[in-house]
Design an enzyme around this catalytic site. Structure first.
Site, mmCIF file in Angstrom:
data_model
loop_
_atom_site.group_PDB
_atom_site.id
_atom_site.type_symbol
_atom_site.label_atom_id
_atom_site.label_comp_id
_atom_site.label_asym_id
_atom_site.label_seq_id
_atom_site.Cartn_x
_atom_site.Cartn_y
_atom_site.Cartn_z
ATOM 1 N N GLU A 1 -0.860 -24.400 20.252
ATOM 2 C CA GLU A 1 -2.206 -24.969 20.154
ATOM 3 C C GLU A 1 -3.229 -24.014 19.548
ATOM 4 O O GLU A 1 -4.375 -24.410 19.301
ATOM 5 C CB GLU A 1 -2.667 -25.449 21.534
ATOM 6 C CG GLU A 1 -1.871 -26.644 22.037
ATOM 7 C CD GLU A 1 -2.474 -27.291 23.278
ATOM 8 O OE1 GLU A 1 -3.695 -27.190 23.463
ATOM 9 O OE2 GLU A 1 -1.716 -27.884 24.059
ATOM 10 N N ASP B 1 0.816 -1.218 0.000
ATOM 11 C CA ASP B 1 0.000 0.000 0.000
ATOM 12 C C ASP B 1 0.845 1.262 0.000
ATOM 13 O O ASP B 1 0.548 2.229 -0.710
ATOM 14 C CB ASP B 1 -0.916 0.017 1.234
ATOM 15 C CG ASP B 1 -1.968 -1.072 1.210
ATOM 16 O OD1 ASP B 1 -2.394 -1.465 0.103
ATOM 17 O OD2 ASP B 1 -2.374 -1.516 2.297
ATOM 18 N N GLU B 2 1.911 1.262 0.813
ATOM 19 C CA GLU B 2 2.702 2.471 0.992
ATOM 20 C C GLU B 2 3.531 2.819 -0.244
ATOM 21 O O GLU B 2 3.982 3.956 -0.406
ATOM 22 C CB GLU B 2 3.616 2.334 2.222
ATOM 23 C CG GLU B 2 4.704 1.289 2.111
ATOM 24 C CD GLU B 2 4.279 -0.110 2.525
ATOM 25 O OE1 GLU B 2 5.180 -0.941 2.778
ATOM 26 O OE2 GLU B 2 3.059 -0.365 2.598
ATOM 27 N N SER C 1 -13.138 -30.255 25.399
ATOM 28 C CA SER C 1 -13.726 -30.857 26.597
ATOM 29 C C SER C 1 -14.763 -29.935 27.230
ATOM 30 O O SER C 1 -14.774 -28.715 26.983
ATOM 31 C CB SER C 1 -12.630 -31.150 27.626
ATOM 32 O OG SER C 1 -12.140 -29.930 28.174
ATOM 33 N N HIS D 1 -6.589 -4.700 -3.005
ATOM 34 C CA HIS D 1 -6.987 -4.113 -1.727
ATOM 35 C C HIS D 1 -7.433 -2.684 -2.020
ATOM 36 O O HIS D 1 -6.888 -2.020 -2.902
ATOM 37 C CB HIS D 1 -5.808 -4.145 -0.757
ATOM 38 C CG HIS D 1 -6.055 -3.538 0.593
ATOM 39 N ND1 HIS D 1 -7.270 -3.630 1.239
ATOM 40 C CD2 HIS D 1 -5.242 -2.818 1.425
ATOM 41 C CE1 HIS D 1 -7.185 -3.022 2.413
ATOM 42 N NE2 HIS D 1 -5.967 -2.519 2.540
ATOM 43 N N GLU E 1 0.959 -23.977 25.242
ATOM 44 C CA GLU E 1 -0.407 -23.641 25.633
ATOM 45 C C GLU E 1 -0.918 -22.357 24.989
ATOM 46 O O GLU E 1 -2.124 -22.236 24.731
ATOM 47 C CB GLU E 1 -0.495 -23.510 27.160
ATOM 48 C CG GLU E 1 -0.290 -24.823 27.897
ATOM 49 C CD GLU E 1 -1.302 -25.887 27.501
ATOM 50 O OE1 GLU E 1 -2.451 -25.537 27.147
ATOM 51 O OE2 GLU E 1 -0.941 -27.074 27.526
#
Length: 338
Positions: free
Chosen positions: A230, A82-83, A251, A107, A226
């Site tokens: 994941e 873009d720039e 779960s 875009h 974590e």
């Protein structure tokens, strides 16, 4: 909102045109190769000293200097950052635009914020794939496609929608869907999504989670798994079937924690920040800030990049990914080629 598929796109509207793809980055390499493989006559436009010149030739594409490519093409697709686009347009693309040509964008930034103002006798449209170019190419090669957004800004020839649909189909978008929108809607929602959710919001959430666990005395490796590793497992489930699909797959403990604790993290303060981010996008304040940063030589941008590269999560991640060599197989991104 109109949604189009392959049956709505007539290939003749693009196969009869010469297409100049300006730029050979993430989107440029995908558009050029997909168009070529769909039987469209394509040239890639680059600076003579561009590192991408050999990459494009290595893919079997014809390459010309930007100004020559723009003058050659009936359809000129601008796929540079873009720039860079505004100055490049004025110096190298605008002189080659003639009445009845088609100026295209991946875009809406430069049209919506009036960094580029084409002549009234030139057709202007946008085809914006809703995914990175590496995915646009890999999905095409699998016989599939990434959905695209289509917008028409100027239509003096009366057939710009048909040309845009045919272009979108040629890069694979119509295999999924081509959705009509406006330059304004695409630009503002795209910038907001990047800043508040997909990139800015997500990366800061990951880093904040990682830092919280490490500061509490947990092993950096555990924090990495974590809070970063994941994420893909969860996002794949959401991508496949929405948030409900993800919650069905985890779960009961995780689902209950999700629905009772998530809003503590993304609460009123976060939502207020999102509204301010959107307001800055809508007003043009972000666009002005970014273009000013670029014209000043990107000092703050480079400082931010350096800080991000040295975050501890990057060092831990590199070590752990080294234990999982299969993550590098069938990579979407190969910097030597695309």
């Amino acid at each position: 909102m109109k949604v189009h598929t392959e049956r709505d796109a007539d290939p003749a509207f693009i196969k009869g045109e010469k297409v100049a793809v300006i730029g050979y980055g993430s989107q440029g390499h995908a558009h050029a190769q997909n168009l070529r493989d769909s039987g469209v006559e394509v040239v890639v436009g680059l600076k003579r000293d561009s590192a991408s010149w050999k990459k494009a030739e290595g893919a079997g594409l014809r390459v010309l200097p930007t100004a020559e490519a723009a003058a050659w093409g009936d359809v000129v697709m601008i796929l540079v950052p873009d720039e860079l686009a505004g100055d490049m347009y004025s110096a190298e693309i605008a002189p080659g635009l003639k009445k009845g040509k088609y100026l295209a964008f991946g875009h809406g930034f430069n049209i919506h914020f009036k960094r580029i103002v084409p002549p009234a006798d030139v057709n202007v449209f946008m085809i914006a794939p809703k995914g990175p170019g590496h995915l646009v190419r890999s999905e095409y090669e699998r016989g599939r496609g990434v959905p695209c957004l289509l917008a028409v800004h100027q239509d003096p020839s009366g057939d710009t929608t048909q040309v845009g649909l045919a272009y979108g189909a040629a890069i694979g978008g119509a295999r999924a869907a081509i959705i009509e929108t406006t330059f304004r809607e695409e630009t503002e929602t795209d910038l907001f999504g990047e800043q508040a959710v997909l990139c800015g919001g997500l990366t800061e959430l990951i880093r904040a989670g990682y830092e919280t666990l490490v500061e509490a005395g947990y092993a950096p490796e555990m924090a990495y798994f974590e809070c970063l590793h994941e994420v893909k497992l969860i996002v794949d489930l959401i991508y496949e079937g929405g948030i409900a699909n993800m919650r069905y797959s985890i779960s009961n403990t995780a689902e209950y924690g999700d629905m009772t604790r998530g809003k503590r993290v993304v609460g009123p303060e976060t939502r207020a920040a999102m509204k301010k981010i959107l307001a800055d996008i809508q007003s043009g304040a972000f666009a002005d800030e970014w273009i000013t940063e670029y014209k000043c030589g990107t000092p703050h941008f480079r400082e931010l990049r350096k800080e991000a590269e040295h975050h501890p999560i990057e060092e831990v991640g590199a070590k752990l990914r080294g234990l999982m060599p299969w993550l590098g197989s069938n990579r979407l991104v190969d910097r030597a080629k695309n």
